[in-house]
Write an enzyme that holds these catalytic residues in place. Structure first.
Site, PDB file in Angstrom:
ATOM      1  N   LEU A  22       2.391  19.642 -48.498  1.00 18.74           N
ATOM      2  CA  LEU A  22       1.892  19.990 -47.165  1.00 18.74           C
ATOM      3  C   LEU A  22       0.535  20.687 -47.142  1.00 18.74           C
ATOM      4  O   LEU A  22      -0.066  20.804 -46.085  1.00 18.74           O
ATOM      5  CB  LEU A  22       2.923  20.897 -46.462  1.00 18.74           C
ATOM      6  CG  LEU A  22       4.313  20.291 -46.268  1.00 18.74           C
ATOM      7  CD1 LEU A  22       5.283  21.345 -45.720  1.00 18.74           C
ATOM      8  CD2 LEU A  22       4.251  19.102 -45.318  1.00 18.74           C
ATOM      9  N   SER A  29       0.382  21.834 -54.836  1.00 19.37           N
ATOM     10  CA  SER A  29       1.182  21.266 -53.734  1.00 19.37           C
ATOM     11  C   SER A  29       0.944  19.761 -53.618  1.00 19.37           C
ATOM     12  O   SER A  29       1.894  18.972 -53.471  1.00 19.37           O
ATOM     13  CB  SER A  29       0.850  21.986 -52.424  1.00 19.37           C
ATOM     14  OG  SER A  29       1.083  21.183 -51.304  1.00 19.37           O
ATOM     15  N   ASN A 102       1.094  36.201 -48.002  1.00 19.60           N
ATOM     16  CA  ASN A 102       0.524  35.663 -46.770  1.00 19.60           C
ATOM     17  C   ASN A 102       1.233  36.173 -45.516  1.00 19.60           C
ATOM     18  O   ASN A 102       0.976  35.695 -44.413  1.00 19.60           O
ATOM     19  CB  ASN A 102       0.576  34.131 -46.772  1.00 19.60           C
ATOM     20  CG  ASN A 102      -0.091  33.524 -47.984  1.00 19.60           C
ATOM     21  OD1 ASN A 102       0.550  32.882 -48.800  1.00 19.60           O
ATOM     22  ND2 ASN A 102      -1.375  33.764 -48.129  1.00 19.60           N
ATOM     23  N   GLU A 164      -4.895  34.566 -43.242  1.00 21.23           N
ATOM     24  CA  GLU A 164      -3.877  34.283 -44.266  1.00 21.23           C
ATOM     25  C   GLU A 164      -3.360  35.553 -44.929  1.00 21.23           C
ATOM     26  O   GLU A 164      -2.753  35.525 -46.001  1.00 21.23           O
ATOM     27  CB  GLU A 164      -4.452  33.307 -45.301  1.00 21.23           C
ATOM     28  CG  GLU A 164      -4.909  31.985 -44.700  1.00 21.23           C
ATOM     29  CD  GLU A 164      -3.844  30.877 -44.670  1.00 21.23           C
ATOM     30  OE1 GLU A 164      -3.054  30.774 -45.609  1.00 21.23           O
ATOM     31  OE2 GLU A 164      -3.821  30.110 -43.679  1.00 21.23           O
ATOM     32  N   HIS A 230      -6.951  30.453 -51.570  1.00 20.36           N
ATOM     33  CA  HIS A 230      -6.903  31.879 -51.211  1.00 20.36           C
ATOM     34  C   HIS A 230      -7.702  32.653 -52.261  1.00 20.36           C
ATOM     35  O   HIS A 230      -7.736  32.258 -53.436  1.00 20.36           O
ATOM     36  CB  HIS A 230      -5.458  32.417 -51.239  1.00 20.36           C
ATOM     37  CG  HIS A 230      -4.583  31.916 -50.135  1.00 20.36           C
ATOM     38  ND1 HIS A 230      -3.277  31.545 -50.332  1.00 20.36           N
ATOM     39  CD2 HIS A 230      -4.832  31.750 -48.814  1.00 20.36           C
ATOM     40  CE1 HIS A 230      -2.744  31.169 -49.177  1.00 20.36           C
ATOM     41  NE2 HIS A 230      -3.665  31.281 -48.244  1.00 20.36           N
ATOM     42  N   ASN A 342       4.276  24.646 -56.299  1.00 16.72           N
ATOM     43  CA  ASN A 342       3.783  24.533 -54.932  1.00 16.72           C
ATOM     44  C   ASN A 342       2.558  25.419 -54.734  1.00 16.72           C
ATOM     45  O   ASN A 342       2.154  25.710 -53.605  1.00 16.72           O
ATOM     46  CB  ASN A 342       4.874  24.933 -53.924  1.00 16.72           C
ATOM     47  CG  ASN A 342       5.338  23.748 -53.096  1.00 16.72           C
ATOM     48  OD1 ASN A 342       4.626  22.752 -52.986  1.00 16.72           O
ATOM     49  ND2 ASN A 342       6.509  23.862 -52.501  1.00 16.72           N
ATOM     50  N   CYS A 348       1.377  35.662 -55.333  1.00 18.62           N
ATOM     51  CA  CYS A 348       1.638  35.046 -54.021  1.00 18.62           C
ATOM     52  C   CYS A 348       3.002  35.461 -53.500  1.00 18.62           C
ATOM     53  O   CYS A 348       3.224  35.554 -52.301  1.00 18.62           O
ATOM     54  CB  CYS A 348       1.658  33.520 -54.118  1.00 18.62           C
ATOM     55  SG  CYS A 348       0.129  32.782 -54.638  1.00 18.62           S
TER      56      CYS A 348
HETATM   57  O1  SUG Z   1       0.028  28.158 -48.447  1.00 19.17           O
HETATM   58  N1  SUG Z   1       2.012  26.379 -50.710  1.00 19.17           N
HETATM   59  C1  SUG Z   1       1.465  27.649 -50.283  1.00 19.17           C
HETATM   60  C2  SUG Z   1       1.160  28.522 -51.466  1.00 19.17           C
HETATM   61  C3  SUG Z   1       0.757  29.906 -51.047  1.00 19.17           C
HETATM   62  C4  SUG Z   1       0.223  30.711 -52.164  1.00 19.17           C
HETATM   63  N2  SUG Z   1      -0.086  32.007 -51.721  1.00 19.17           N
HETATM   64  C5  SUG Z   1      -1.106  32.769 -52.185  1.00 19.17           C
HETATM   65  N3  SUG Z   1      -2.077  32.252 -52.899  1.00 19.17           N
HETATM   66  N4  SUG Z   1      -1.156  33.994 -51.840  1.00 19.17           N
HETATM   67  C6  SUG Z   1       0.220  27.419 -49.421  1.00 19.17           C
HETATM   68  O2  SUG Z   1      -0.560  26.520 -49.743  1.00 19.17           O
HETATM   69  C7  SUG Z   1       3.087  24.220 -50.340  1.00 19.17           C
HETATM   70  C8  SUG Z   1       4.243  23.665 -49.530  1.00 19.17           C
HETATM   71  C9  SUG Z   1       4.527  22.224 -49.803  1.00 19.17           C
HETATM   72  O3  SUG Z   1       3.610  21.464 -50.114  1.00 19.17           O
HETATM   73  O4  SUG Z   1       5.731  21.824 -49.696  1.00 19.17           O
HETATM   74  C10 SUG Z   1       2.600  25.558 -49.826  1.00 19.17           C
HETATM   75  O5  SUG Z   1       2.725  25.854 -48.660  1.00 19.17           O
END
Ligand code: SUG
Length: 418
Positions: A22, A29, A102, A164, A230, A342, A348
């Site tokens: 997503l 991801s 986040n 974020e 991020h 992901n 995170c």
């Molecule tokens: O927002 N992955 C999250 C990962 C967040 C990492 N957070 C920090 N770096 N603080 C994002 O991209 C993937 C979900 C999916 O593809 O099913 C996702 O939302």
């Protein structure tokens, strides 16, 4: 004596954890889109990380997974989890609130005008699956940090300014309980991937949080284009130490000068691109480590994903770093591979809150016994595996709901049910 300590609140990895691909701009991801996910194993890895932190003598808390699929969000889109087209269902069912970095931007009491700890919930509006997290997060944070004498929890900044949360925020201070400079890192649109943090959101959060000493710093376009969606993928700070990749910021030299002017104790460790490329930094999540101060006189430790140990240039750089007798003295790899796939590393998964643990609702604070109880629920109710093609299976959806409801019951948090 000050009672303020850094508490790491980890998002418990929810029973709907899956790989739906997503997040454009998040390489892991996209690469793992469609792979089979293992929610039970994922949650157990997260719990093991929390236990590891407790064993180090660190204060640890947790947040409950949100109610998924989010039927309210689907209803607002004129559908529900039975009828929704597949792409909407996967956006409604994501367990993405696990990445608590986040959830909100946190300005601890020593940094704020009214000397309360302020938390502004992130709107996460750039990614559809994350844009509806804030309602559940706001409710949960208002419960965990309910004491108005010590905390202020703000609703998110309105659209269109993407925010974020703590993933794009750092704090440099002589020590956790002293006033520091707060650093808001924003991105500028125009590259191949979305810049998720808008400078207007950063400014708004700094006002809402009543911060006193602030720097606004532009993340380098090069870092975003390489997959650093991020700032916490290319930099991490703890107390007076900033650990960052050479290519993390657009104008690093003036940022570092400002930082030293504001906090003379600042130590900056820059990892040169010729030792660790941006690509290796992002693939290994070297900077998505939790940089923590160990109790006693043990200095600081990096709680790293095992992927950092498995990456030869990264691990060899880290050996050099430790041998140099700087502020970072220990490397502690942890296995959070399910979340990593992901794009979510150790940092995170946690939201840092500098506060007096006595003032936090104790239901959100971890003890070894509570982690045992949570482990039992996860082992019994979390789905063993989820194939993204099977998300609409009504049996799976009801198992996901039952699992969360059992966890809420065990943690005496059923008031968060919907
Ligand atoms: O927002 N992955 C999250 C990962 C967040 C990492 N957070 C920090 N770096 N603080 C994002 O991209 C993937 C979900 C999916 O593809 O099913 C996702 O939302």
């Amino acid at each position: 004596m000050s009672t303020l300590v850094e508490i790491n609140f980890d998002g418990i990895i929810g029973p709907s954890h899956n790989y739906a691909g997503l997040s454009l701009g998040n390489i892991a991801s996209s690469t793992n889109a469609g792979a089979t996910a293992y929610p039970r194993e994922a949650a157990l890895q997260g719990i093991a990380k929390m236990r590891h932190n407790l064993d180090l003598g660190l204060a640890q808390g947790f947040f409950m997974p949100l109610d998924r699929p989010n039927e309210r969000w689907l209803a607002a889109l004129g559908t529900d989890s039975i009828l929704a087209p597949r792409h909407l269902l996967s956006n409604a069912i994501s367990a993405s609130s696990m990445w608590a970095a986040n959830a909100a931007t946190v300005s601890p009491a020593p940094d704020t005008i009214d000397e309360r700890c302020h938390l502004t919930v992130a709107n996460l509006q750039t990614m559809p699956h994350r844009s509806h997290e804030w309602t559940g997060t706001l409710k949960q944070l208002r419960l965990a940090f309910a004491d108005p004498a010590h905390f202020a929890v703000h609703a998110p900044v309105p659209p269109p300014f993407g925010d974020e949360g703590a993933a794009n925020h750092m704090r440099i201070c002589a020590s956790h309980e002293s006033a520091g400079v707060e650093i808001f890192v924003y991105g500028v649109a125009g590259g191949p991937f979305p810049a998720r943090q808008h400078i207007e959101a950063s400014r708004a959060v700094s006002r809402l949080n009543e911060t006193q000493s602030v720097l606004f710093v532009q993340q380098s376009g090069q870092a975003i284009a390489a997959g650093a969606f991020h700032n916490d993928v290319v930099a991490v700070a703890n107390e007076h130490v900033l650990f960052a990749h050479e290519q993390a910021f657009e104008d690093a030299a003036s940022f570092y000068q400002d930082l030293r002017d504001r906090v003379p104790e600042t130590e900056i460790i820059v990892v040169p691109a010729d030792k660790v490329s941006l690509k290796d930094a992002i693939a290994s999540y070297l900077f998505n480590a939790q940089l923590v101060t160990l109790p006693g006189d043990d200095g600081m430790a990096l709680i790293l994903p095992t992927e950092a140990r498995d990456n030869a240039p990264v691990w060899s750089y880290l050996q050099e770093l430790i041998a140099g007798n700087g502020p970072i003295r220990k490397l502690l790899p942890v296995d959070v591979r399910q979340s990593m796939a992901n794009g979510g590393g150790p940092a995170c998964l946690r939201l840092r809150v500098v506060a007096d643990p006595e003032k936090v609702d104790e239901r959100f604070l971890a003890t070894p016994r509570k982690l045992d109880e949570i482990t039992k629920i996860v082992a019994e109710y979390w789905p063993k595996s989820i194939d993204p093609g099977a998300l609409s299976d009504p049996e799976l959806i009801s198992a996901i709901r039952q699992a969360r409801s059992k966890l809420l019951g065990t943690c005496r948090l059923s008031e968060l049910a919907d």
